[in-house]
Design a protein around this motif. Structure first.
Motif, PDB file in Angstrom:
ATOM      1  N   SER A   7       0.833  -1.207   0.000  1.00 50.78           N
ATOM      2  CA  SER A   7       0.000   0.000   0.000  1.00 50.78           C
ATOM      3  C   SER A   7       0.867   1.255   0.000  1.00 50.78           C
ATOM      4  CB  SER A   7      -0.966   0.001   1.181  1.00 50.78           C
ATOM      5  OG  SER A   7      -0.272  -0.052   2.398  1.00 50.78           O
ATOM      6  N   GLY A   8       2.001   1.201   0.666  1.00 50.60           N
ATOM      7  CA  GLY A   8       2.916   2.343   0.644  1.00 50.60           C
ATOM      8  C   GLY A   8       3.442   2.620  -0.756  1.00 50.60           C
ATOM      9  N   LEU A  14       0.945   6.621  -6.963  1.00 53.03           N
ATOM     10  CA  LEU A  14      -0.173   7.536  -7.193  1.00 53.03           C
ATOM     11  C   LEU A  14       0.283   8.993  -7.085  1.00 53.03           C
ATOM     12  CD1 LEU A  14      -3.313   7.906  -7.510  1.00 53.03           C
ATOM     13  CD2 LEU A  14      -3.367   7.984  -5.012  1.00 53.03           C
ATOM     14  N   CYS A  15       1.013   9.303  -6.032  1.00 53.81           N
ATOM     15  CA  CYS A  15       1.456  10.687  -5.818  1.00 53.81           C
ATOM     16  C   CYS A  15       2.498  11.116  -6.844  1.00 53.81           C
ATOM     17  CB  CYS A  15       2.002  10.842  -4.402  1.00 53.81           C
ATOM     18  SG  CYS A  15       0.759  10.639  -3.126  1.00 53.81           S
ATOM     19  N   ALA A  16       3.412  10.211  -7.213  1.00 52.81           N
ATOM     20  CA  ALA A  16       4.417  10.544  -8.226  1.00 52.81           C
ATOM     21  C   ALA A  16       3.754  10.760  -9.583  1.00 52.81           C
ATOM     22  CB  ALA A  16       5.472   9.446  -8.313  1.00 52.81           C
ATOM     23  N   MET A  47       4.418  14.284  -1.287  1.00 54.86           N
ATOM     24  CA  MET A  47       3.640  13.194  -0.718  1.00 54.86           C
ATOM     25  C   MET A  47       4.215  11.848  -1.135  1.00 54.86           C
ATOM     26  SD  MET A  47      -0.135  14.885  -1.111  1.00 54.86           S
ATOM     27  CE  MET A  47      -1.035  13.408  -0.767  1.00 54.86           C
ATOM     28  N   ALA A  48       4.711  11.750  -2.368  1.00 53.98           N
ATOM     29  CA  ALA A  48       5.330  10.496  -2.823  1.00 53.98           C
ATOM     30  C   ALA A  48       6.560  10.179  -1.977  1.00 53.98           C
ATOM     31  CB  ALA A  48       5.705  10.601  -4.300  1.00 53.98           C
ATOM     32  N   ILE A 185      -7.181  11.798  -1.981  1.00 52.37           N
ATOM     33  CA  ILE A 185      -7.271  10.435  -1.460  1.00 52.37           C
ATOM     34  C   ILE A 185      -5.965  10.043  -0.776  1.00 52.37           C
ATOM     35  CG2 ILE A 185      -7.460   8.001  -2.146  1.00 52.37           C
ATOM     36  CD1 ILE A 185      -9.408   8.984  -4.372  1.00 52.37           C
ATOM     37  N   ALA A 186      -4.841  10.403  -1.393  1.00 49.88           N
ATOM     38  CA  ALA A 186      -3.540  10.096  -0.789  1.00 49.88           C
ATOM     39  C   ALA A 186      -3.369  10.827   0.542  1.00 49.88           C
ATOM     40  CB  ALA A 186      -2.419  10.471  -1.757  1.00 49.88           C
TER      41      ALA A 186
END
Length: 194
Positions: A7-8, A14-16, A47-48, A185-186
């Motif tokens: 999940s990490g 997702l963030c990248a 965030m990534a 969401i992140a």
């Protein structure tokens, strides 16, 4: 599910991806929009980096302090820009949320770092009231942004286009909203682990 590391890594991806898309949008942005898109790219990549699983990299305390400085500067920059649009206030709250999360991790005992980045809930390094307010805000934002993506009946408009295929792909407003929704969401996921 293969555990918290999976999940990490999904959160990192997702963030990248959101940050990369914002960089593509930055090329064609001008004026006020350029600052907004640049802030979104900074948020995505920040965030990534924060979401990298602790099993791979456990940052020292000074890295979290660096995040506080960088996102504190971004918050100050957002605050000092003229105007008070809702989108600018969302950026301000996002950068302040990043300052809050990084500050909580900088002040947390060493074991809480791995619990936060690995995705284990209840690391207990943040203030419950602030975390709760941010969770409520981002839950509402995600619902609002998701509702805006619902299809609406198309109206007849002029056909045409022009430019390159990439330019048309970058300029689509619904993709920018998807990018913001993904980061919302992140942010929810990261706040839940705080």
């Amino acid at each position: 599910m293969h555990g918290p590391a999976t999940s990490g890594w999904l959160l990192v991806a997702l963030c990248a991806a959101a940050g990369s898309y914002c960089l593509l949008r930055l090329r064609d942005s001008v004026g006020e929009q350029r600052g907004s898109v640049g802030g979104e790219a900074l948020m995505g990549f920040g965030m990534a980096a924060m979401a990298v699983p602790a099993a791979v990299l456990t940052p020292p305390r000074w890295v979290w302090v660096g995040y506080v400085v960088v996102f504190g500067g971004a918050a100050l920059h957002t605050l000092l820009r003229a105007g008070g649009s809702g989108h600018r206030l969302h950026h301000l709250l996002g950068t302040l949320a990043m300052v809050y999360m990084a500050g909580a991790m900088a002040l947390a005992p060493a074991g809480a770092h791995s619990a936060h980045t690995a995705g284990a809930a209840g690391a207990g390094s943040g203030a419950p009231l602030i975390t709760g307010v941010l969770l409520v805000y981002y839950a509402g934002y995600v619902l609002w942004a998701g509702a805006r993506l619902l299809p609406v009946p198309a109206t007849a408009g002029p056909e045409g286009g022009g430019g390159t295929a990439l330019a048309g792909w970058v300029e689509r407003p619904e993709l920018a909203l998807v990018c913001r929704l993904s980061m919302g969401i992140a942010m929810l996921a990261m706040l839940l682990t705080l």
